[in-house]
Design an enzyme around this catalytic site. Structure first.
Site, mmCIF file in Angstrom:
data_model
loop_
_atom_site.group_PDB
_atom_site.id
_atom_site.type_symbol
_atom_site.label_atom_id
_atom_site.label_comp_id
_atom_site.label_asym_id
_atom_site.label_seq_id
_atom_site.Cartn_x
_atom_site.Cartn_y
_atom_site.Cartn_z
ATOM 1 N N LYS A 83 -53.287 148.851 69.398
ATOM 2 C CA LYS A 83 -53.401 150.053 68.572
ATOM 3 C C LYS A 83 -54.376 149.754 67.439
ATOM 4 C CE LYS A 83 -49.943 153.490 67.296
ATOM 5 N NZ LYS A 83 -48.556 153.625 66.855
HETATM 6 O O1 G3P Z 1 -46.069 157.515 66.179
HETATM 7 C C1 G3P Z 1 -46.382 157.471 64.825
HETATM 8 C C2 G3P Z 1 -45.145 157.652 64.044
HETATM 9 O O2 G3P Z 1 -44.330 156.522 64.118
HETATM 10 C C3 G3P Z 1 -45.355 158.090 62.646
HETATM 11 O O3 G3P Z 1 -44.306 158.915 62.381
HETATM 12 O O4 G3P Z 1 -42.783 160.248 61.047
HETATM 13 O O5 G3P Z 1 -43.995 158.289 60.006
HETATM 14 O O6 G3P Z 1 -45.219 160.365 60.569
HETATM 15 P P1 G3P Z 1 -44.064 159.479 60.913
#
Ligand code: G3P
Length: 214
Positions: A83
């Site tokens: 990634k």
């Molecule tokens: O897949 C990316 C994710 O883990 C980020 O999620 O909720 O931190 O925006 P969030």
């Protein structure tokens, strides 16, 4: 749309892997921090639980530094997808990793032009973040529109890059990812469990249970 688990918590991955429908896992530095183990240890465990693409994120920096880290993760297992953050240095790193046959997932994608840059470098996957874009725009469909636009752009220009809908916060984001044509949605444990639920399913089960008592 394929389902990935967006978590590095081993107990959660153990449980969801038993359902037989999870075809990959994504991690990021925040998820690794939450898991309480190192990324290296997480990779060693996750590859034994899910036989599919497992995203491991490098630290943002110069292309050469990211490449060095990327090669270490890629050498750990055939299913590792590196990634890479959406920066110019990241684009350079993706181009080189593509030449080396290492799969990449370009993360923190918030615009169609970013997706075009990533795909042009040969990215295997791009990860548009639905939840965070909705937060920024204070709407409930900016993430959906982004995935839809990227999908159309990839089709127009015949890119093979797949879309992983990420930053999924609730069921509506899952529905939007399906409607927008995401290839994959990477979903937190809590939302994955909610996907099977519906109040009318529960109600129907109760009615059937009562009927069979009679
Ligand atoms: O897949 C990316 C994710 O883990 C980020 O999620 O909720 O931190 O925006 P969030």
């Amino acid at each position: 749309m394929k389902l990935f688990a967006d978590t590095a918590i081993i107990n959660e991955i153990e449980e969801v892997s038993q359902w037989g429908i999870i075809s990959g896992v994504t991690t990021n530095p925040s998820l690794i921090a939450k898991s309480g183990i190192t990324l290296g240890d997480a990779i060693k465990k996750i590859v034994n639980l899910v036989d599919g693409p497992i995203s491991a994120e490098v630290n943002e920096g110069k292309a050469d530094d990211m490449l060095e880290e990327a090669r270490v993760y890629a050498a750990m297992h055939k299913n590792i997808v590196v990634k890479i953050p959406m920066t110019l240095e990241g684009v350079k790193a993706v181009k080189q990793l593509t030449k080396e046959g290492i799969k990449t997932n370009v993360t923190l994608v918030f615009s169609v032009s970013q997706a075009l840059m990533a795909a042009s470098a040969g990215a295997t996957y791009v990860s548009p973040f639905l939840g965070r874009l909705d937060d920024l725009t204070q709407t409930d469909d900016a993430g959906y529109k982004l995935v839809k636009d990227i999908k159309e752009m990839f089709k127009t220009y015949q890119f093979k890059t797949e879309i992983i809908a990420a930053s999924i916060r609730h069921l509506e984001h899952v529905n939007q990812s399906i409607k927008a044509g995401a290839d994959i949605a990477t979903i937190p444990y809590k939302v994955l469990k909610e996907m099977v639920k519906h109040e009318l399913t529960d109600k129907g089960l109760k009615i059937f249970a009562e009927a069979s008592q009679k």
